[in-house]
Scaffold this active site. Structure first.
Site, PDB file in Angstrom:
ATOM      1  N   ALA A 147      27.590  12.640  71.948  1.00 52.73           N
ATOM      2  CA  ALA A 147      27.320  13.875  72.689  1.00 52.73           C
ATOM      3  C   ALA A 147      25.821  14.131  72.582  1.00 52.73           C
ATOM      4  CB  ALA A 147      28.103  15.029  72.084  1.00 52.73           C
ATOM      5  N   LYS A 148      25.224  14.572  73.662  1.00 52.30           N
ATOM      6  CA  LYS A 148      23.761  14.771  73.666  1.00 52.30           C
ATOM      7  C   LYS A 148      23.496  16.214  73.211  1.00 52.30           C
ATOM      8  CE  LYS A 148      19.969  13.485  76.762  1.00 52.30           C
ATOM      9  NZ  LYS A 148      19.138  12.703  75.884  1.00 52.30           N
TER      10      LYS A 148
END
Ligand SMILES: Cc1ncc(COP(=O)(O)O)c(C=O)c1O
Length: 316
Positions: A147-148
């Protein structure tokens, strides 16, 4: 921002915002490339970025009101309103917006903002000297790299500053068990005996869209399958070629790691060819890939037909 187009200087948040205090946000970095010939700005792999964005949101328990298709439309409209006729960077960001003290993910309000700006190169494309970082890549069970997440970029910042302050251009981070993971904001590829090799998705990497693009280009254009596997640190010292890749970095060849030359210490032939191909692809110069991956922002411009001497040339 939250459903309205506003001037960037009015896009402000409170200093008490949860996402600002605790890093509880996630984002995407998307590039748009100006194509002079077509008088067109192409957004590269827009849909894939928003699919990853919504996955990051899911991991962070952020719910947003729009679908991928709606984000695509909103993004096109944003760039149109800015009227950019140059290369740009676009950043959608979702975050926990409550102004409270209290660390958690649940029962909080979520906000979304998308910004865009003109943008050039993020790192040097002419050959990097990288250093293996003493900072380890965050674990999937600590802050998931797939996940960024805004907060996880503190890990990247530690590594990047350490590398630069020690005289390197960029960091290569290892996992906790000592295998190669990725750069501070880039995935990594090695070329060994004609094979493309990159850390697999379980090595605490962000699953890069550029990484995916390269895997496909390697297969279709170079006839090479990419091996996704665990990579030892010392493999970095003996391979033929290395490059970093990412939306920001694009394709950045590495010519030295920890003071050891990669190959003969100059940019390798495959990295060079791939870099050229990549720029042709993202700028929309190759029709197949343009149709597959490049979203035009502006409506089709009329093409002036070649004069035929009839005096009735048409625009089509
Ligand atoms: C940590 C990290 N790894 C890899 C990448 C490359 O991902 P992408 O190619 O999707 O931009 C990025 C850049 O966005 C990044 O920040």
């Amino acid at each position: 921002m939250n459903g309205e187009f506003i001037p960037a200087d009015q896009g402000v948040i409170s200093i008490r915002t949860h996402g600002f205090s605790y890093g509880t946000g996630c984002f995407e970095g998307i590039r748009g490339y100006w194509n002079e010939e077509d008088q067109q700005l192409y957004l590269f792999r827009l849909r894939e970025h928003y699919i990853r964005f919504l996955n990051s949101c899911k991991i962070l328990q952020i719910s947003l009101p729009y679908t991928v298709e709606q984000y695509v439309e909103i993004s096109i409209e944003l760039i149109k309103r800015n009227g950019f006729r140059e290369d740009i960077y676009m950043r959608p960001m979702a975050y926990k917006s409550d102004q409270i003290v209290g660390v958690r993910l649940h029962n909080l309000e979520d906000h979304i903002v998308i910004t865009s700006e003109p943008f050039g190169n993020y790192i040097d494309l002419g050959g990097l000297h990288c250093g293996v970082s003493s900072w380890r890549r965050i674990e999937d069970n600590s802050i998931p790299a797939r996940a960024k997440i805004t907060g996880s970029y503190v890990n990247s910042a530690f590594a990047k500053s350490e590398a630069m302050q020690n005289g390197f251009d960029e960091a290569i981070m290892l996992t906790h068990d000592g295998h190669v993971s990725e750069g501070s904001a880039e995935n990594i590829f090695l070329l060994m005996n004609g094979e493309f090799v990159t850390p697999s998705s379980t090595e605490n990497i962000l699953l890069g869209i550029t990484r995916d693009t390269i895997i496909e280009l390697a297969r279709r254009e170079f006839g090479r399958i990419t091996r996704e596997r665990q990579i030892d640190r010392t493999e970095l010292y003996i391979v033929d070629e290395i490059f970093l890749c990412g939306t920001g970095a694009q394709i950045a060849p590495v010519i030295k790691v920890d003071h050891r030359p990669v190959g003969d210490g100059s940019i390798g032939p495959i990295s060079k060819a791939l870099q050229q191909l990549y720029f042709d692809v993202v700028r929309g110069h190759i029709p197949d890939y343009r149709a597959q991956w490049c979203t035009p922002v502006y409506s089709a411009t009329p093409q002036v037909a070649q004069p035929t001497g009839t005096g009735s040339e048409a625009l089509d």
